[in-house]
Design an enzyme around this catalytic site. Sequence first.
Site, short mmCIF file in Angstrom:
data_model
loop_
_atom_site.label_atom_id
_atom_site.label_comp_id
_atom_site.label_asym_id
_atom_site.label_seq_id
_atom_site.Cartn_x
_atom_site.Cartn_y
_atom_site.Cartn_z
N GLU A 189 120.07 58.92 -28.05
CA GLU A 189 119.47 58.00 -27.07
C GLU A 189 118.02 58.37 -26.79
OE1 GLU A 189 123.46 56.58 -24.67
OE2 GLU A 189 122.18 58.09 -23.71
N GLU A 382 129.02 55.61 -29.57
CA GLU A 382 129.52 55.82 -28.22
C GLU A 382 129.92 54.48 -27.62
OE1 GLU A 382 126.31 59.31 -26.93
OE2 GLU A 382 127.05 57.90 -25.41
C1 BGP Z 1 125.37 58.48 -22.85
C2 BGP Z 1 125.24 59.90 -23.37
C3 BGP Z 1 126.51 60.65 -23.42
C4 BGP Z 1 127.51 60.27 -22.36
C5 BGP Z 1 127.51 58.84 -21.97
C6 BGP Z 1 128.28 58.47 -20.75
O1 BGP Z 1 124.22 58.09 -22.33
O2 BGP Z 1 124.71 59.89 -24.66
O3 BGP Z 1 126.16 62.01 -23.47
O4 BGP Z 1 127.59 61.14 -21.37
O5 BGP Z 1 126.26 58.31 -21.82
O6 BGP Z 1 127.52 58.69 -19.60
P1 BGP Z 1 128.07 59.52 -18.38
O7 BGP Z 1 128.61 60.77 -18.96
O8 BGP Z 1 126.91 59.72 -17.49
O9 BGP Z 1 129.12 58.66 -17.78
#
Ligand code: BGP
Length: 486
Positions: A189, A382
Amino acid sequence: MSRFPDGFLWGGAVAANQVEGAWDADGKGPSVADIATYKPHLDLKDFAAHHVVTSASIAAALADPDVTHYPKRRGIDFYHRWRDDLALFAELGFTVLRVSIAWSRLYPTGEEEALNPAGVAFYRELFTQMRRLGIEPLVTLSHYEMPIALAVKYNGWSDRRVIELFVRFATTCFTEYGDLVKLWLTFNEIDSIRRHPFTTAGVIEDKSTQGFEQAIYEALHHQFVAGAEATRLCHELVPGGRMGCMLTKLITYPLTCEPGDVAAAQARNLENMFYTDVQTLGAYPRLTLVDLENRGIRLPILPGDEELLAAHTADFVSFSYYMSMAESVSPDAERTPGNTVLGVKNPYLQSSEWGWQVDPVGLRISLIDLYDRYRKPLFVVENGFGARDEVTPEGRIHDPYRVAYFKGHLREMRRAVEQGVELMGYTSWAPIDMISAGTSQITKRYGFIHVDFDDLGNGSGERRKKDSFDWYQRVIATNGASLDEE
Ligand code: BGP
């Protein structure tokens, strides 16, 4: 009953800083993630507040050996439990697992000449066991966990000298693991650098004498250059190696057909795509260059940089997709948080407890958008639903809301593939509960596997299958055909 193409990769994604724990074990140095604290007093939706750091808060955190209030220091203890976790992933039927390598486990401060042998051995064992289980490793080189020493000494990636240090780390990863790992990603990201500059690139506001925005874009340019160089080296050092870039796909719809709303949404989507444009098309878009010039931002482009970017573009485009947003010129439009962003509430969509708007069709739209723009293979690396899960007195976890989320998204993803999108695979975020990136909680759970820890690290750490475990196992076993089952 339609399926995904043969050889489609199914699996899950995790990040070292959110699962490994063992933050100072076996010679590992502290990373930027090891100073992230869980701040229950803050509004969960005020993500920016969760990411504020100063030189003073960093110094205080580094002087504090506590792990209770620094959740990423303990993660879910994957560093010690990874064999059992891999066995559960294999039982799910994974053919791919996305993980990241913690730079400071190999080079504790990022500047050592000598490698940390224990760190090297850890990832070698991990990738070897994955291969034994028939799970293809997909490895992210940088997932929000650069050595904190580089942030403190250089103000992170705003200093060009960090490129060379990262390239050495990447070269080490390719030479150490190139026989086991063929699929790589540069920066997780990379677009998040504007939303949380410290987490993504070690840039600290009170150290940015040239101005915070200026420092952020200097860091971004240096990451683009380092990414292109890592792509070149991956092709040189890893037989059959493929390097992808990674974007937070933040699709924004106009709230109405009021032309102002349409223009506002267009601006947000262009801003989002600019990052993949550079890494995939090999050049800064003219619209971005003019915008930066108008904002007084100077990109630190040196001779050779543009040629390098043009020559070494990404082999595939990967992205995270969780939610969508709307945009409006109306000052009264209600705003809601998403994945470390704020956007206008879409009246047609439901939201998670964290305010993220659930939009399966948005995934299909994103796949079509990205494929039409880049004409390169895509990879969804993701996608998932963060929610509080209850453990029943019998020890069961019923998570129909998670199954519903995945079912909706995977059906839309399949439609995009049927429309001709080249899609390499899908890794859910995340197959197992872990520490959230945004708020450092574990109670924002994503997994098919429950982990018995609370937000302060209390609990046995025991892993337990949720109802969604069997559901996803069947999706994989049928290569997606079971998505048609009610
Ligand atoms: C993305 C990241 C991940 C993950 C995900 C979910 O932005 O790449 O590392 O954590 O988000 O977000 P969160 O964990 O804040 O719910």
